[in-house]
Design a protein around this motif. Structure first.
Motif, short mmCIF file in Angstrom:
data_model
loop_
_atom_site.label_atom_id
_atom_site.label_comp_id
_atom_site.label_asym_id
_atom_site.label_seq_id
_atom_site.Cartn_x
_atom_site.Cartn_y
_atom_site.Cartn_z
N HIS A 34 45.02 8.33 60.88
CA HIS A 34 45.15 8.76 62.28
C HIS A 34 46.26 9.80 62.44
N GLU A 35 47.42 9.55 61.85
CA GLU A 35 48.55 10.45 62.05
C GLU A 35 48.27 11.82 61.45
N ARG A 36 47.63 11.81 60.30
CA ARG A 36 47.30 13.07 59.64
C ARG A 36 46.34 13.87 60.52
N ILE A 37 45.37 13.17 61.10
CA ILE A 37 44.40 13.86 61.95
C ILE A 37 45.09 14.45 63.17
N GLN A 38 46.02 13.69 63.73
CA GLN A 38 46.73 14.17 64.90
C GLN A 38 47.53 15.43 64.57
N ALA A 39 47.98 15.52 63.32
CA ALA A 39 48.78 16.67 62.92
C ALA A 39 47.92 17.92 62.71
N ALA A 40 46.60 17.76 62.58
CA ALA A 40 45.72 18.91 62.38
C ALA A 40 45.66 19.74 63.66
N PRO A 41 45.38 21.05 63.55
CA PRO A 41 45.48 21.95 64.71
C PRO A 41 44.72 21.45 65.94
N ARG A 42 43.52 20.98 65.76
CA ARG A 42 42.75 20.54 66.94
C ARG A 42 42.51 19.04 66.90
N GLY A 43 43.38 18.32 66.18
CA GLY A 43 43.24 16.86 66.14
C GLY A 43 41.88 16.44 65.62
N TYR A 44 41.27 15.53 66.32
CA TYR A 44 39.98 15.00 65.87
C TYR A 44 38.87 16.04 65.93
N ASP A 45 39.12 17.15 66.64
CA ASP A 45 38.08 18.17 66.75
C ASP A 45 38.21 19.23 65.65
N SER A 46 39.23 19.12 64.81
CA SER A 46 39.38 20.08 63.71
C SER A 46 38.16 19.96 62.79
N VAL A 47 37.74 21.11 62.29
CA VAL A 47 36.51 21.12 61.48
C VAL A 47 36.88 21.21 60.00
N VAL A 48 36.25 20.35 59.22
CA VAL A 48 36.49 20.32 57.78
C VAL A 48 36.15 21.68 57.19
N GLY A 49 37.04 22.20 56.38
CA GLY A 49 36.80 23.48 55.74
C GLY A 49 37.21 24.66 56.59
N GLU A 50 37.49 24.43 57.89
CA GLU A 50 37.94 25.53 58.73
C GLU A 50 39.42 25.37 59.03
N ASP A 51 39.74 24.42 59.94
CA ASP A 51 41.16 24.23 60.21
C ASP A 51 41.65 22.85 59.74
N ALA A 52 40.79 22.09 59.10
CA ALA A 52 41.26 20.83 58.54
C ALA A 52 41.07 20.88 57.03
N ARG A 53 42.16 20.99 56.31
CA ARG A 53 42.07 20.96 54.85
C ARG A 53 42.74 19.69 54.37
N LEU A 54 41.94 18.78 53.85
CA LEU A 54 42.46 17.47 53.48
C LEU A 54 42.68 17.40 51.98
N SER A 55 43.76 16.73 51.60
CA SER A 55 44.01 16.50 50.18
C SER A 55 43.06 15.40 49.70
N GLY A 56 43.04 15.18 48.39
CA GLY A 56 42.16 14.15 47.83
C GLY A 56 42.37 12.80 48.49
N GLY A 57 43.63 12.38 48.60
CA GLY A 57 43.94 11.08 49.16
C GLY A 57 43.57 10.99 50.63
N GLU A 58 43.72 12.12 51.32
CA GLU A 58 43.39 12.12 52.76
C GLU A 58 41.88 12.02 52.97
N ALA A 59 41.15 12.75 52.11
CA ALA A 59 39.69 12.66 52.20
C ALA A 59 39.23 11.22 51.90
N GLN A 60 39.90 10.59 50.94
CA GLN A 60 39.58 9.19 50.63
C GLN A 60 39.75 8.31 51.86
N ARG A 61 40.87 8.52 52.52
CA ARG A 61 41.15 7.65 53.68
C ARG A 61 40.16 7.92 54.80
N LEU A 62 39.77 9.19 54.92
CA LEU A 62 38.76 9.50 55.94
C LEU A 62 37.44 8.78 55.61
N SER A 63 37.08 8.77 54.34
CA SER A 63 35.81 8.12 53.99
C SER A 63 35.93 6.61 54.17
#
Lengths: 865, 573
Positions: free
Chosen positions: A740-769
């Protein structure tokens, strides 16, 4: 054998023929003789594909200087000694080659040419292999049996010409069934058992007429597509006395190449069994995966034919103005000066030009419209296919197949629909119309236009002498250069680190250049001569020279020269263009075939899927579950394993033990080949194949190492399985998954788009899944423990998320580090597709076995610190 | 221009004579065409025998043209061969000097294609196409100029048509190429979506998403269909513009001749002969339009090849520095490839014989520090010193001799395992090689694959990530260099693998070691720790110092300690 003979022979055949010297002669059976030759120029380390053969030039027993060619399979080639053997069948009446072999003794020599044509190259994973032939084919069949995988189904049908033939040793293969049949042209064809041969691959080599009959029977009676029959005629009955020149072209082109025209097949299926088999008939129509492409193109067929007709019309209309201008010239020469007599010609010419342009534009438009529609349907059917394939199908290799289909093959079909057909039709119609018209003007002069073409062919065939050997070498160099370049580039980081200088790649590239220089330089002059022969100046000179002579001698009206000067000079180049037009067409057919194959892949069988998920906690049972990617080669052997509701089961074992394959079964990545996987709900057990797809997906969730985020917002990624989830639910899942905190830190929060303004590290992608799985909330969970340490720096966060996910679910973990699963309710230790030990950690540790070995090996790691 | 760039310097002077010969060949072909005027004039006259001397002249010019063109092709062969051999050499030299950082997956395949595909293709084009193409370009103007002396108004009109026709040829080519490129771009987008769809099947199905309607894939497919239909309207001008230009020119020139005939400037026989010359004038343009795709292909291949040579190479000194004791020092180093800051103001030293561990969250720039030491990239600001000198002052081979490197993504090349290890020190004996392999735990892999020479597959595909790293460790062991750069693997090593790797690494006791460390054991063993975060060294010191300081590393250490004791366990309420 006279020394002069050798010399004449070598001179006659050019440098690519190899002289072989007999080393030894061994009679394997009374009628089957193996002769070992020394042939250092031929067995020089080049690739000798399975069942490849040479052409042997056997001297004519009656007429010195005459030779006959016969095909022989390379047996035991040895590049270090430059030796190779050939097996000869010695039967009366003897042909020239067997006659030579019957008298051969060490020291004798004979010439041979090398051919690579006969590569044994079956389609991927055929259902089985049907190998057929007469004794002459046995060496090749033995070579093939040697390379077939041991689990393959093989049927070998052999024809004995003499009783002793059955003594000839046949290669050993565990799955091979050997059927012998007697002599006679139709015997092989009659001996093919009637059964379902779907997706089998047939290979046959025998006497020419027998082969023709056999192919016809395989094709018509047993349903084999001609493309799935590889055949070779080694000899021709009743044509023992053929000269080299007569035979080489015909046997190679008609009988040896893989895809001959349909006309090579006799129009009547003569084999006696053919009729019988048709009567009984196979129960269902056999199918071959290779035929998918034909069906794909079937929908286009009439449209392309119509386009061809229209293009033919356009080509004629484009030609007509030239005729009209020729007619104009004729009238001028006749002294016509009246505008009224000349003007209609010019108006017609302009009109036809215009009409042809319009028609051509219309044709283009229509074809593009056809293509857009065809391409769209094609891609939809590929996509539609993808969703019906089992998940296990989506391997790296098959990802390449999808890429090939949607990127490259679809493009080739686009080219075929929009360009290839009109190009070919125009290429054929134009020169044909020209030459027909010129024949009506003056047949003698028109016939002479073929002279440059004949000169071209003569020069070309002179150039082509011995080219088979050179082409093979060229292909070899290209392959080596590509491999060396790849190796050089791939190894560049290593090469640089270790101070290499690219010596290897330089050597290969220099070798390739030297080869091209040695081969092409002498040819360049001849090549340009052959090309000059068909270019306009040659035709111009020919027409003018003959024309002048005929006009001066009064045999030709001067005006009749005009059509030739207008239309005849480009004749040669037009013919060439027609010949090149077929290449993209052939590529497109191959492309269609590959796509067709993809569309024919075996789908997940959903015919039983009708049940819904029962309520309550769920468990899972593997009941004697076996699975193999290929038939008769199991990866999992009768796995019995019960995952009681709410328990944690770990799969451990060395890599390659089958852990991941087993873990995929509950999601129907693949269906078991025997046994079953069942959902356990109270007293009831349901085979997962009976569950509706959505029900199964709700029941079993996966968190795997290879996290796939889709290109959508982070919110949509989490809510993938539950598009209707509320924002509060999504956020709760994200919090529990420590993301949740990582998502909040992204430019558009939960609306940030993967590959555009949300670039997640391996561990972050894991947590998202994990958040995704939390929201989907499946009662059964399969996970790969490697997820936990893909990213050590955020490992503790992933672990927290995983702990939250486990909850009270039924869990199957594929474990890599044993200490993470010490609390599991059951640890199943796998090795080579079997569960070899099972129990709790303490129990397993207490007794000797694989688990304790693994534990101790891992334990050393920790002690080292 | 592009041709002379492809040629080696010593072959460039041969280009001008080649073109002059080609012009001569075009003039001979033009002469053969123009000789038709007197020839046909005589032939159509009451006494056609007067044509015979002209026929002799025609034959002479055609035959002379043949001899010349054959000679030209041999010259083209020489030029093509010089181009091929020199280009191979230049490409390999250049690729060895390009910073390793330049090679992504995309660029790797670009370089492979240039080396193994483009160069032979260029050679073939030079031999097979160059002569015919140059003659065909020069022939129409040559005939036009010749016509000025025979029938000047027609000559003027023909010369005026030349730029028009070439313009139409190029325009048609460009239009069609544009259409095809647009179509390819849309196709590629749809194809990429389809591939993504295939790769994401697990996720999509788990989510119950089975259809394509309303998904990005569905949109991409529909967009492709729409654009296919839209492109229709651009295809038509592309296909028609050239053939229309040709036909209009033909009709215009014929009409002009008709006018000249009507106004009494020429007689009937001459008019007809001139029509034939007009057809000869147009013929080479048809040839060119047939050669166009091949020429364009060659042009593209040339561009791709030259693009590789344009990649800036790393500088190398005239006289390389001589390495001192094996220490590493960074002073205010910054690195921002493509404007994206990766490292900022990094300063630290690794004294000779000591071990320094770089620790920190992923994406913080840890691996980049190692690659700067190995000079896989050059720093933008600051100085990286190895063995007492700036890395840029060494001859590359000398620098590499000081380093043994084990990186995270290990690439093997196709070939056997032995071959892959031996690259580290080609002159090593078999015994040394086997010892290194045994120490790195490679022997088991050899047994599994079935021999030291058993192929490892493309990029080492037959081996797991952990196994590939072990091969890489064996390389480093065999090389036995004073400095070890190591990026610890984080991919899923299984229990047995991990033990083997750790054992192998513990052999690097006495050297200078800079290691990107993930394992607690490795971190604990290091003499000094650099905690790197967001491209900066935020803490540095021994483990005990940093833990005592209670900063970023201390928190990290605590988390990691907790993580290692974590186990899978359900909540049991």
């Amino acid at each position: 054998m006279a020394g002069g003979f050798q010399k004449t022979m070598m001179k006659a055949f050019g440098a690519t023929d190899h002289l072989m010297t007999v080393v030894s002669v061994t009679d394997i059976t009374p009628g089957f003789r193996r002769i070992r030759f020394s042939a250092p120029t031929m067995i020089d380390g080049r690739e000798t594909p399975t069942a490849s053969y040479i052409r042997l030039w056997a001297p004519d027993p009656a007429e010195p200087g005459k030779v006959h060619q016969r095909g022989y399979t390379l047996v035991e080639p040895d590049a270090t000694t430059g030796e190779v053997s050939f097996d000869f069948v010695l039967h009366e009446p003897m042909g020239p080659a067997s006659g030579w072999a019957a008298a051969a003794k060490p020291g004798d020599t004979i010439a041979a040419s090398y051919y690579m044509f006969h590569k044994f190259d079956p389609p991927e994973d055929p259902e089985g292999y049907l190998l057929m032939g007469d004794p002459a084919a046995i060496p090749a069949i033995n070579a093939i049996l040697g390379v077939l995988p041991p689990e393959a189904q093989v049927v070998v049908i052999l024809q004995a010409h003499a009783p002793d033939d059955a003594l000839i040793p046949i290669g050993k293969h565990p799955g091979a069934e050997v059927i012998w049949t007697g002599p006679g042209t139709g015997a092989l064809a009659a001996a093919v058992p009637v059964r379902d041969w779907s997706n089998w691959y047939a290979w046959c080599a025998a006497e020419n007429a027998a082969i023709k009959e056999l192919r016809a029977a395989l094709n018509r009676v047993h349903g084999f597509p001609l493309s799935d029959i590889k055949h070779a005629a080694y000899w021709i009955r009743g044509k023992a006395m053929r000269l080299r020149k007569e035979t080489s072209g015909r046997t190679d082109e008609e009988a040896v190449e893989a895809a001959p025209s349909a006309s090579a097949v006799p129009s009547t299926a003569a084999a006696p069994s053919a009729a019988a088999a048709t009567r009984s008939g196979p129960a269902r129509r056999p199918r071959w995966r290779s035929q998918g492409g034909e069906e794909l193109l079937a929908s286009l067929r009439w449209k392309l034919r119509a386009a061809g007709l229209m293009q033919a019309l356009v080509s004629l209309m484009q030609l007509a103005p030239l005729l009209l201008i020729a007619e104009l010239g004729r009238r001028l020469l006749a002294g016509e000066t009246r505008w009224e007599a000349l003007a209609p010609l010019i108006f017609w010419a302009v009109g036809l030009f215009g009409a042809a342009a319009m028609l051509s534009a219309g044709l283009m438009l229509w074809l593009h419209a056809v293509d857009a529609r065809f391409g769209y349907t094609l891609r939809l059917s590929i996509v539609g296919k993808l969703v019906r394939l089992p998940l296990g199908w989506f391997s790296e290799r098959n990802a390449a197949a999808v890429h090939q289909a949607v990127q490259e093959d679809a493009g080739r079909l686009h080219y075929m629909v929009t360009h290839a057909v009109p190009d070919i039709v125009a290429g054929i119609v134009t020169p044909l119309a020209v030459i027909l018209y010129l024949f009506t003007v003056d047949a003698g002069l028109a016939a002479l236009l073929f002279l440059p073409l004949i000169a071209f062919v003569a020069l070309l065939s002179h150039m082509m002498r011995g080219v088979a050997d050179k082409l093979a070498a060229h292909a070899e160099w290209t392959k080596r250069a590509t491999a060396a370049a790849s190796a050089f580039i791939e190894a560049l980081p290593v090469v640089r680190v270790f101070g290499g200088d690219g010596r290897a790649v330089r050597g290969v590239l220099d070798g390739q250049a030297a080869f091209l220089n040695g081969w092409q330089r002498p040819m360049a002059g001849r090549k340009v001569a052959s090309q000059l022969a068909i270019q306009p100046p040659a035709f111009l000179l020919l027409i003018m020279a003959v024309g002048c002579w005929r006009v001066v001698s009064g045999g030709l009206a001067p005006a009749d020269l005009l059509p030739f000067l207008f239309l005849g000079t480009a004749f040669g180049t037009q013919i060439m263009a027609a010949m090149y037009g077929f290449v993209p067409m052939r590529e497109a057919r191959q492309a269609a075939r590959r796509i067709g194959k993809l569309l024919e892949e075996r789908e997940l069988d959903r015919s039983l899927a009708h049940r819904d998920l029962p309520p309550g906690p769920l468990g899972l049972r593997f009941d004697a579950a076996s699975f193999g990617y290929r038939p008769r080669r199991p990866v999992l052997h009768g796995i019995d394993l019960l995952l009681a509701p709410g328990t944690l089961t770990a799969l451990v074992g060395p890599s390659g033990a089958g852990k991941s394959t087993l873990a995929g079964l509950p999601g129907r990545f693949h269906d078991v080949t025997s046994g079953a996987v069942r959902i356990v709900a109270g007293a009831e057990e349901i085979d997962i194949r009976e569950l509706k797809p959505q029900a199964l997906q709700r029941a079993v969730g996966f968190v795997f190492q290879d996290v796939r985020l889709i290109q959508a917002s982070l919110r949509d990624n989490i809510a993938l399985a539950r598009p209707g989830a509320t924002m509060a639910e999504i956020e709760a899942a994200a919090r529990a998954a420590q993301i949740h905190e990582r998502i909040q830190a992204a430019p558009r929060g939960y609306d940030s788009v993967v590959g555009e303004d949300a670039r997640l590290s391996g561990g972050e992608a894991q947590r998202l899944s994990i958040a995704r799985a939390l929201l989907a909330d499946p009662p059964i969970l399969v996970l790969d423990e490697a997820t936990a340490f893909a990213d050590p720096e955020s490992e503790h966060l992933v672990q927290k998320a995983l702990s939250a996910l486990l909850g009270q679910r039924t869990v199957l973990v594929v474990a890599h580090r044993l200490h993470t699963v010490v609390q599991a309710d059951c640890i199943a230790v796998m090795q080579a597709g079997r569960i070899v030990q099972r129990g709790r950690h303490a129990e397993l540790l207490a007794r000797p076995g694989l688990y304790r070995d693994l534990w101790q090996a891992g334990g050393e790691t920790r002690k080292a610190s | 221009m592009i041709v002379s760039a492809l040629l080696p310097a010593e072959a460039r002077p041969r280009l001008v004579p080649y073109l002059l010969f080609a012009a001569a060949a075009a003039i001979l072909r033009a002469a053969a065409a123009l000789l038709l005027v007197p020839l046909l004039g005589e032939l159509f006259s009451p006494d056609p025998r007067g044509a015979l001397p002209w026929l002799g002249a025609l034959a002479a010019s055609v035959v002379a043209g043949w001899v010349l063109e054959r000679h030209l092709v041999m010259r083209a062969f020489d030029l093509g061969f010089a181009m091929m051999t020199s280009m191979n050499r230049r490409l390999v030299d250049h690729l060895l000097a390009v910073p390793i950082g330049w090679f992504g997956a995309e660029r790797q395949s670009q370089a492979k294609r240039a080396l193994a595909g483009a160069v032979p293709e260029l050679f073939a084009s030079t031999v097979n196409l160059a002569t015919l193409a140059s003659i065909s370009v020069m022939l129409p103007p040559a005939i036009g100029i010749g016509l000025l002396f025979v029938a000047w108004p027609l000559g003027l009109a023909a010369l005026a048509a030349v730029p028009l026709l070439f313009g139409a040829l190029l325009l048609a080519g460009r239009l069609l190429r544009q259409v095809e490129a647009d179509y390819a771009a849309v196709s590629e987008a749809a194809a990429a979506r389809t591939e993504e769809f295939a790769r994401s099947q697990l996720v999509l199905r788990a989510a119950g998403r089975i259809g394509v309607d309303g998904t990005p894939l569905g949109e991409a497919l529909a967009a492709q269909r729409r654009s296919g239909l839209r492109l229709l309207w651009f295809t038509v001008p592309g296909t028609l513009v050239f053939s229309l230009a040709m036909q209009i020119t033909l009709l215009a020139l014929v009409a002009m001749l008709a006018w000249m005939f009507a106004s009494g400037m020429t007689d009937a026989a001459r008019t007809v002969a001139l029509i034939v010359v007009v057809l000869r004038f147009l013929e080479p343009l048809n040839t060119l339009s047939e050669l166009f795709p091949a020429l364009e292909g060659a042009y593209g291949a040339a561009g791709r090849t030259l693009a590789i040579l344009d990649v800036p190479a790393q500088t190398r000194p005239q006289i390389g520095a001589r390495p001192g004791p094996p220490a590493i020092a960074f002073t205010h180093v910054g690195f921002s490839p493509d404007g994206l800051r990766v490292l900022a103001d990094i300063s630290f030293t690794v004294p000779a014989g000591s071990t320094t561990a770089i620790v920190g969250p992923s994406g913080g720039g840890k691996s980049t520090i190692l690659s700067l030491v190995a000079r896989l990239h050059d720093a933008d600001v600051g100085e990286v010193r190895v063995c007492g000198h700036d890395v840029r002052s060494y001859d590359p081979a000398t620098l590499m001799d000081q380093l043994a490197i084990v990186f995270q993504n290990v690439q093997l090349f196709e070939g056997g395992i032995a071959e892959n290890i031996r690259v580290a020190r080609p002159e090593a004996s078999d015994a040394e090689l086997h010892a290194a392999a045994a120490a790195a735990g490679v022997v088991e892999i050899v047994e599994r694959l079935g021999g030291w020479d058993a192929p490892v597959g493309e990029g080492g595909a037959a081996l797991s990530g952990g196994e590939r790293q072990r091969v890489s460790i064996a390389r480093a062991l065999l090389k036995d260099a004073p400095i070890l750069l190591l990026d610890e693997a984080t991919s899923g090593l299984d229990a047995l693998n991990e033990a083997a790797v750790v054992t192998a690494l513990s052999r690097f006791g006495q050297r200078t070691v800079l290691i990107v460390a993930h394992r607690l054991e490795t971190i604990a063993r290091a003499d000094r720790i650099l905690f790197v975060e967001e491209g900066r060294v935020v803490e540095a010191g021994s483990r005990d110092e940093l833990i005592a300081a209670g900063g970023r590393f201390a928190a990290y250490w605590t988390h990691r300690q907790a993580a290692r004791n974590w186990t899978f366990a359900q909540e049991h309420s």
